[in-house]
Design a protein around this motif. Structure first.
Motif, PDB file in Angstrom:
ATOM      1  N   ARG A 124      88.165  23.279  22.356  1.00 57.07           N
ATOM      2  CA  ARG A 124      88.511  22.901  23.741  1.00 57.07           C
ATOM      3  C   ARG A 124      87.527  21.870  24.257  1.00 57.07           C
ATOM      4  O   ARG A 124      86.323  22.095  24.313  1.00 57.07           O
ATOM      5  CB  ARG A 124      88.477  24.139  24.629  1.00 57.07           C
ATOM      6  CG  ARG A 124      89.517  25.197  24.288  1.00 57.07           C
ATOM      7  CD  ARG A 124      90.900  24.758  24.730  1.00 57.07           C
ATOM      8  NE  ARG A 124      90.951  24.548  26.165  1.00 57.07           N
ATOM      9  CZ  ARG A 124      91.189  25.504  27.049  1.00 57.07           C
ATOM     10  NH1 ARG A 124      91.417  26.746  26.625  1.00 57.07           N
ATOM     11  NH2 ARG A 124      91.216  25.228  28.342  1.00 57.07           N
ATOM     12  N   LYS A 125      88.059  20.735  24.639  1.00 55.99           N
ATOM     13  CA  LYS A 125      87.219  19.658  25.181  1.00 55.99           C
ATOM     14  C   LYS A 125      87.128  19.683  26.700  1.00 55.99           C
ATOM     15  O   LYS A 125      86.336  18.940  27.290  1.00 55.99           O
ATOM     16  CB  LYS A 125      87.773  18.306  24.741  1.00 55.99           C
ATOM     17  CG  LYS A 125      87.945  18.161  23.229  1.00 55.99           C
ATOM     18  CD  LYS A 125      86.614  18.258  22.506  1.00 55.99           C
ATOM     19  CE  LYS A 125      86.800  18.009  21.006  1.00 55.99           C
ATOM     20  NZ  LYS A 125      85.525  18.153  20.261  1.00 55.99           N
ATOM     21  N   ASP A 126      87.954  20.515  27.350  1.00 58.88           N
ATOM     22  CA  ASP A 126      88.023  20.521  28.807  1.00 58.88           C
ATOM     23  C   ASP A 126      87.222  21.659  29.429  1.00 58.88           C
ATOM     24  O   ASP A 126      87.391  21.948  30.615  1.00 58.88           O
ATOM     25  CB  ASP A 126      89.485  20.629  29.253  1.00 58.88           C
ATOM     26  CG  ASP A 126      90.169  21.857  28.673  1.00 58.88           C
ATOM     27  OD1 ASP A 126      89.633  22.423  27.695  1.00 58.88           O
ATOM     28  OD2 ASP A 126      91.229  22.261  29.194  1.00 58.88           O
TER      29      ASP A 126
END
Length: 398
Positions: free
Chosen positions: A192-194
């Motif tokens: 997950r980059k967010d």
């Protein structure tokens, strides 16, 4: 020595040449040469020698050597022949004494000749039989000692194998739970980059907590293995810590809840550890292969403790690969305490693990005799309908 005795006049003089006495002496001596390789041939040569010696002598040297022929035949020959030989020599000794007494018309001649015949014929055979019995007994004891040593080695190997299996089960149950949570949480953080800083920090704190607790449990196990004598017992996991396990799974990302029914109490150490490890492994499997929600129930009854874990099963692939060692370990732990184990699909399409662990000796005996462990259905010795009614009653109480 026989020749020296003949030269010294140790024979009955019958007016024959002394060199004729050497023939029976040579026959009996030839029997001595083959006494161990061919004991019956040795006896045959001795008999031939003593008969010839009786015709031309007899001489003391030949008679003495003949006793060794009898001894060798009884010691090295067949066991049955030795017993027959004892009977033959005894009859000959009695017969020789009787003939001597009859011919001399004197009972003293009977006694003297009987004793001499007994010394020459019976004593060597009796001595050989006694020695043979001792030798056979020693061989039997030697074989028995080898068998005992072999059994001891088999027991040692079985003990080592059992201990290796136990250690492997403990290590698997101890490490899998913590490292599965670490792997899933770290995978989520990387994929997950967010994620904001607060969420990432919360995940890393959970990762750190799992790694520290895993290391602490590993150290506890090492301390237990190194424990000797009256040292303080290393801290062991307890079924009373079930809520901590559920909280750990919740922090790893599953929606889990626990329900404790009955009055929690002290249970035997083996049951306590087995219940904890079964619950730990069931939650690990739910974390690796299952989905939310996860329902945990620990039920304390009069003579047993039931541990039940139910979780949903999604359509996606498992989060982490598994080798199937978890089910094997749970089944083994249940069997070791005399309980019953069930693992398989539940009625609502999820997965259910149910362990029935007896806490009293009588219950353990009954469970071991009538509730053998199997997977994929109700424990043997209990009807499926009865198991469903118990489950429905407990859900109604909840």
């Amino acid at each position: 020595m026989g020749v020296l005795l003949i030269m010294g006049g140790a024979y009955l003089h019958r007016g024959v040449s002394e060199w004729l006495l050497g023939i029976p002496l040579a026959l009996t001596c030839a029997g001595v040469l083959v006494r161990t390789r061919a004991p019956l041939a040795s006896l045959g040569l001795g008999v031939a020698g003593i008969v010839v010696d009786g015709l031309v002598g007899p001489s003391l040297g030949t008679v003495l050597i003949f006793t060794d022929n009898l001894y060798a035949a009884a010691l090295y020959g067949p066991a049955g022949f030795a017993r027959v030989l004892l009977g033959i020599t005894a009859v000959l000794a009695v017969g020789a004494g009787a003939v001597a007494g009859f011919l001399a018309d004197d009972w003293r001649a009977l006694a003297v000749m009987g004793v001499q015949a007994g010394l020459v014929l019976v004593v060597p055979v009796t001595t050989a039989l006694v020695l043979r019995e001792q030798r056979d007994r020693a061989a039997s004891e030697r074989v028995r000692a080898e068998q005992v040593a072999h059994l001891a080695e088999l027991d040692r190997q079985a003990a080592i194998s059992t201990e290796r299996t136990r250690m492997a089960r403990e290590l698997h149950d101890m490490i899998a739970n913590h490292f599965s949570a670490i792997a899933i949480q770290s995978t989520a953080a990387l994929s997950r980059k967010d994620l904001d800083q607060t969420t990432v920090r919360k995940i890393m704190e959970s990762v750190r907590e799992n790694s520290v607790k895993g290391l602490a449990e590993m150290r506890s196990m090492i301390g237990l293995l190194r424990q000797e004598g009256d040292e303080t017992e290393a801290t062991r996991p307890r079924l009373a810590d079930a809520e901590t396990l559920v909280e750990r799974v919740t922090r790893a990302g599953l929606d889990a809840e626990i329900r404790i029914e009955g009055e929690p109490r002290e249970v035997p150490a083996s049951v306590d550890l087995a219940g904890y490890r079964i619950l730990q492994e069931a939650l690990t499997n739910a974390l690796k292969h299952g989905d939310s929600p996860v329902s945990v129930a620990v039920l304390y009854e009069a003579d047993r403790v039931l541990v039940r874990v139910e979780n949903a099963v999604g359509d996606r692939e498992a989060r982490l690969p598994g080798a199937g060692a978890g089910l094997v370990g749970m089944r083994e732990r249940t069997s070791l305490v005399g309980g019953s184990f069930e693992a398989g699909p539940s009625g609502d399409g999820g997965w259910r693990v149910l362990a029935d662990l007896p806490t009293s000796p009588d219950a353990a005996v009954r469970s071991a005799a009538g509730g053998r462990v199997r997977a994929g259905g109700a424990p043997e010795g209990r009807a499926a309908g009865e198991e469903r009614s118990v489950g429905e009653r407990r859900r109604g109480q909840a």
